[in-house]
Every structure is written in structure tokens, then in C-alpha cells.
Design a protein around this motif. Structure first.
Motif, PDB file in Angstrom:
ATOM      1  N   MET A   1       0.813  -1.214   0.000  1.00 24.46           N
ATOM      2  CA  MET A   1       0.000   0.000   0.000  1.00 24.46           C
ATOM      3  C   MET A   1       0.855   1.277   0.000  1.00 24.46           C
ATOM      4  O   MET A   1       0.368   2.368   0.186  1.00 24.46           O
ATOM      5  CB  MET A   1      -0.887  -0.015   1.241  1.00 24.46           C
ATOM      6  CG  MET A   1      -2.169   0.763   1.064  1.00 24.46           C
ATOM      7  SD  MET A   1      -3.109   0.793   2.608  1.00 24.46           S
ATOM      8  CE  MET A   1      -3.859  -0.826   2.546  1.00 24.46           C
ATOM      9  N   THR A   2       2.183   1.110  -0.167  1.00 22.64           N
ATOM     10  CA  THR A   2       3.046   2.291  -0.135  1.00 22.64           C
ATOM     11  C   THR A   2       2.737   3.212  -1.303  1.00 22.64           C
ATOM     12  O   THR A   2       2.668   2.786  -2.443  1.00 22.64           O
ATOM     13  CB  THR A   2       4.527   1.875  -0.230  1.00 22.64           C
ATOM     14  OG1 THR A   2       4.764   0.918   0.771  1.00 22.64           O
ATOM     15  CG2 THR A   2       5.443   3.050  -0.004  1.00 22.64           C
ATOM     16  N   LYS A   3       2.552   4.506  -1.006  1.00 18.04           N
ATOM     17  CA  LYS A   3       2.264   5.449  -2.070  1.00 18.04           C
ATOM     18  C   LYS A   3       3.554   6.036  -2.609  1.00 18.04           C
ATOM     19  O   LYS A   3       4.601   5.930  -1.987  1.00 18.04           O
ATOM     20  CB  LYS A   3       1.337   6.534  -1.519  1.00 18.04           C
ATOM     21  CG  LYS A   3      -0.035   5.933  -1.193  1.00 18.04           C
ATOM     22  CD  LYS A   3      -0.899   6.889  -0.462  1.00 18.04           C
ATOM     23  CE  LYS A   3      -2.184   6.182  -0.043  1.00 18.04           C
ATOM     24  NZ  LYS A   3      -2.913   6.881   0.948  1.00 18.04           N
ATOM     25  N   ARG A 209      -8.521   5.626   8.276  1.00 15.05           N
ATOM     26  CA  ARG A 209      -9.262   5.489   7.015  1.00 15.05           C
ATOM     27  C   ARG A 209      -9.381   6.840   6.302  1.00 15.05           C
ATOM     28  O   ARG A 209      -9.066   6.965   5.119  1.00 15.05           O
ATOM     29  CB  ARG A 209     -10.654   4.892   7.286  1.00 15.05           C
ATOM     30  CG  ARG A 209     -11.429   4.499   6.049  1.00 15.05           C
ATOM     31  CD  ARG A 209     -12.858   4.089   6.356  1.00 15.05           C
ATOM     32  NE  ARG A 209     -13.676   5.170   6.873  1.00 15.05           N
ATOM     33  CZ  ARG A 209     -14.149   6.191   6.147  1.00 15.05           C
ATOM     34  NH1 ARG A 209     -13.900   6.237   4.846  1.00 15.05           N
ATOM     35  NH2 ARG A 209     -14.880   7.139   6.703  1.00 15.05           N
ATOM     36  N   VAL A 210      -9.787   7.844   7.052  1.00 17.98           N
ATOM     37  CA  VAL A 210     -10.000   9.167   6.447  1.00 17.98           C
ATOM     38  C   VAL A 210      -8.668   9.759   5.967  1.00 17.98           C
ATOM     39  O   VAL A 210      -8.574  10.296   4.857  1.00 17.98           O
ATOM     40  CB  VAL A 210     -10.712  10.109   7.455  1.00 17.98           C
ATOM     41  CG1 VAL A 210     -10.714  11.545   6.970  1.00 17.98           C
ATOM     42  CG2 VAL A 210     -12.134   9.620   7.700  1.00 17.98           C
ATOM     43  N   CYS A 211      -7.643   9.651   6.798  1.00 14.75           N
ATOM     44  CA  CYS A 211      -6.340  10.229   6.412  1.00 14.75           C
ATOM     45  C   CYS A 211      -5.776   9.520   5.184  1.00 14.75           C
ATOM     46  O   CYS A 211      -5.178  10.154   4.310  1.00 14.75           O
ATOM     47  CB  CYS A 211      -5.360  10.171   7.582  1.00 14.75           C
ATOM     48  SG  CYS A 211      -5.837  11.278   8.919  1.00 14.75           S
ATOM     49  N   HIS A 253      -6.044  -0.120   6.461  1.00 15.36           N
ATOM     50  CA  HIS A 253      -6.338   1.097   5.682  1.00 15.36           C
ATOM     51  C   HIS A 253      -5.096   1.811   5.174  1.00 15.36           C
ATOM     52  O   HIS A 253      -5.168   2.543   4.188  1.00 15.36           O
ATOM     53  CB  HIS A 253      -7.146   2.080   6.549  1.00 15.36           C
ATOM     54  CG  HIS A 253      -8.465   1.526   6.957  1.00 15.36           C
ATOM     55  ND1 HIS A 253      -9.548   1.505   6.119  1.00 15.36           N
ATOM     56  CD2 HIS A 253      -8.852   0.929   8.108  1.00 15.36           C
ATOM     57  CE1 HIS A 253     -10.573   0.940   6.742  1.00 15.36           C
ATOM     58  NE2 HIS A 253     -10.174   0.574   7.949  1.00 15.36           N
ATOM     59  N   ILE A 254      -3.959   1.649   5.848  1.00 17.29           N
ATOM     60  CA  ILE A 254      -2.790   2.471   5.525  1.00 17.29           C
ATOM     61  C   ILE A 254      -1.539   1.743   6.016  1.00 17.29           C
ATOM     62  O   ILE A 254      -1.613   0.934   6.956  1.00 17.29           O
ATOM     63  CB  ILE A 254      -2.935   3.866   6.197  1.00 17.29           C
ATOM     64  CG1 ILE A 254      -1.852   4.840   5.746  1.00 17.29           C
ATOM     65  CG2 ILE A 254      -2.987   3.786   7.705  1.00 17.29           C
ATOM     66  CD1 ILE A 254      -2.144   6.305   6.129  1.00 17.29           C
ATOM     67  N   GLU A 255      -0.424   2.048   5.396  1.00 14.94           N
ATOM     68  CA  GLU A 255       0.836   1.427   5.840  1.00 14.94           C
ATOM     69  C   GLU A 255       1.137   1.863   7.275  1.00 14.94           C
ATOM     70  O   GLU A 255       0.975   3.035   7.628  1.00 14.94           O
ATOM     71  CB  GLU A 255       1.984   1.863   4.925  1.00 14.94           C
ATOM     72  CG  GLU A 255       3.260   1.089   5.193  1.00 14.94           C
ATOM     73  CD  GLU A 255       4.390   1.532   4.288  1.00 14.94           C
ATOM     74  OE1 GLU A 255       5.543   1.382   4.722  1.00 14.94           O
ATOM     75  OE2 GLU A 255       4.128   2.014   3.175  1.00 14.94           O
TER      76      GLU A 255
END
Ligand code: SF4
Ligand code: SF4
Length: 288
Positions: A1-3, A209-211, A253-255
């Protein structure tokens, strides 16, 4: 999930592999704060990113530059210059920007990193990008104003003090709009959330989730330390089960950042292996 990120240089806080090989320094040039978190006693330090512990001293930008130069000679692979307090970098924006500009002019290859509550970050995003800041951490403890209001005693914005839900709304509006704006400049965004049992532990997954939807790259869940002299001094600290559960939920949701060392506002060296004598050096440079 890394952007996608804008740098290939190793940052020990964001890159597990670099943790043992690359050093970072925090320059304590930001003594003031523009909010009061109910878990923070600034007689002891900023816990945005760290454990409670006195910052040895506060430096002026020119002193911080000379101190940095001395550390450069002392430390191998000093790759990151961070500003993380002991208050908030943008409650002391002039000092923060001047420090980074001075260092950037002589050491253009360093990574620059700031850690902030986000209240006064937005007006400085263009300048941060210009000076080459590659990593920004924002502490966001809740995204529901009713919960946010429980975490902060007051918020001072544009010379006015706000409390309760009103303060929470002012803070959230500023924090959340910074995430896409920073990503628009190619800056890596980390979100810190302090786990406070009974206050936001069930809600942190929603913050993540939102961030993440707004573009944040990585998330760090920090167990609250019940510090003496604060509103939350008697709040139970999160146990390892709660920390594990929260991190698992967030990771959907995020790394997740899992090797945070909760370092001080004046930390210097490898993560978890700080130089021992920096307090002596800091005092010496503060006299110049
Ligand atoms: Fe940046 Fe935080 Fe690491 Fe310091 S501890 S260098 S502010 S990410
Ligand atoms: Fe303390 Fe940092 Fe919160 Fe300011 S932002 S009150 S220095 S933890």
C-alpha cells in the motif's frame, strides 16, 4: 500500500532498513505551542512524537546550525534534520524556517522533516516544499469534533483562543486540508495518533481510514503516557493488547509504522541509540 514518494535517500524513521545505518537529529528550536493537548506537560517535553523527557535546552536558529555542523563531524550517515518541538514547529514558524534554510544552504543533500500538530502548518506548505522538506508528520488524534474536543484543552488560532467543539472544528479543518496540499507538493505524510483508552481507542481506525483517503502515506499509533501534571495523568495507559488491536485495524487502511522510537525533541543519532553527550553539546551551543 506504499504510495509514491519523492525521495530515494534513506530516512531511518520511514525505512526499516535505514534504521541501523542512518542517523537523524532533532533541532530544538521551537519552544512554544499553539494548542494544549490533555496528555502533554511541556515542562517535560512535546509528546507529539516522543516520550516525556526534558529537552536539554532550546537553540536559536544560528546556534542550531552550528550544533548541526558539529554533529555532522561526529556522526556517520547523518541523513535527516528534523524539527519536532519541544513545542510546535509552526507556533515558532520563523525559527523553524530559518533553521532549515540555513542548513539547506550548506547541506543540500540532507532530508528535512517536521513533526507538527498541523494547526498552523497550511500557510507554510509552499515554503516547506521550496526548502526541500520531504517528510511531514501531523498528529491527528480524532476526526470527530466531539472526540477531538476531549483531547485538547484549548486551541489558539489567528490570535484567538477556542475551546470545546469550536476549538476541535478549527483544529480539524486546518489539519485535514494539509494532507492533500502536502501530497500535491510530493511530500511524504505520516500521521501520528496517540492511543488514549476510553477517549479515542475505538476511533483511531476511522482516523486512519479518512487520512489514507486524503492521501497520507503512513500511520503511527503511539500509546499515551500518563504524564504527571496533565488532565490525563490518571487515565489508564493502553495495554499491549489494545495497542496491537489498534495497529491491526489501522493496517487494513494504511501502511503502518511499527519501529517508532518515540524520540525526544532533541534526539540525535541512530533511532533507539541516541548519542549520550548531546545535552552537554546543546548547553554549550546555547551559550554562543
Ligand atoms: Fe522526523 Fe519524527 Fe523521525 Fe524526527 S522522529 S526525524 S520528526 S519522523
Ligand atoms: Fe504538547 Fe506537542 Fe500537544 Fe503542543 S502539540 S501540547 S507540545 S504534545
Amino acid at each position: 500500500m506504499t504510495k509514491e514518494t519523492n525521495t530515494n535517500i534513506a530516512h531511518p524513521c520511514f525505512d526499516k532498513e535505514a534504521k541501523h545505518s542512518h542517523a537523524r537529529v532533532h533541532l530544538p528550536v521551537a519552544p512554544n505551542c499553539n494548542i494544549q493537548c490533555n496528555y502533554c506537560n511541556r515542562q517535560f517535553d512535546c509528546v507529539n512524537e516522543s516520550r516525556p523527557g526534558v529537552t536539554s535546552t532550546v537553540l536559536k536558529p544560528f546556534q542550531a546550525f552550528e550544533y548541526f555542523r558539529a554533529l555532522e563531524d561526529k556522526l556517520d550517515n547523518l541523513s535527516v534534520v528534523g524539527i519536532a518541538g519541544p513545542g510546535d514547529p509552526f507556533a515558532n514558524a520563523e525559527e523553524t524556517m530559518e533553521t532549515m534554510e540555513r542548513i539547506k544552504a550548506e547541506y543540500p543533500d540532507k532530508l528535512f522533516c517536521v513533526s507538527t500538530n498541523g494547526l498552523n502548518l497550511y500557510p507554510y506548505i509552499d515554503k516547506l516544499a521550496k526548502v526541500g522538506v520531504s517528510h511531514v508528520t501531523i498528529t491527528i488524534n480524532a476526526i470527530d469534533p466531539a472526540i477531538t474536543a476531549k483531547v485538547y484543552k484549548w486551541v489558539r488560532f489567528n490570535k484567538k483562543v477556542y475551546r470545546g467543539i469550536e476549538g476541535a472544528e478549527v483544529l480539524l479543518e486546518q489539519q485535514l486540508k494539509c494532507i492533500p496540499a502536502l501530497k500535491g507538493k510530493g511530500i511524504i505524510v505520516k500521521i501520528n495518533s496517540v492511543i488514549m483508552p476510553g477517549i479515542n481507542d475505538e476511533h483511531i481506525v476511522e482516523v486512519a481510514r479518512v487520512c489514507s483517503e486524503l492521501g497520507a502515506d503512513v500511520f503511527n499509533c503511539i500509546p499515551m503516557i500518563a504524564t504527571k501534571g496533565t488532565e490525563f495523568e490518571n487515565l489508564q495507559q493502553p495495554d499491549s493488547k489494545m495497542v496491537f488491536k489498534t495497529r491491526m485495524q489501522v493496517s487494513e487502511h494504511i501502511e503502518l509504522m511499527s519501529h517508532c522510537s518515540r524520540c525526544r525533541a532533541d534526539a540525535a543519532g541512530l533511532l533507539g541509540k541516541d548519542l549520550k553527550d548531546t545535552h552537554v553539546m546543546l548547553k554549550e551551543f546555547a551559550k554562543r
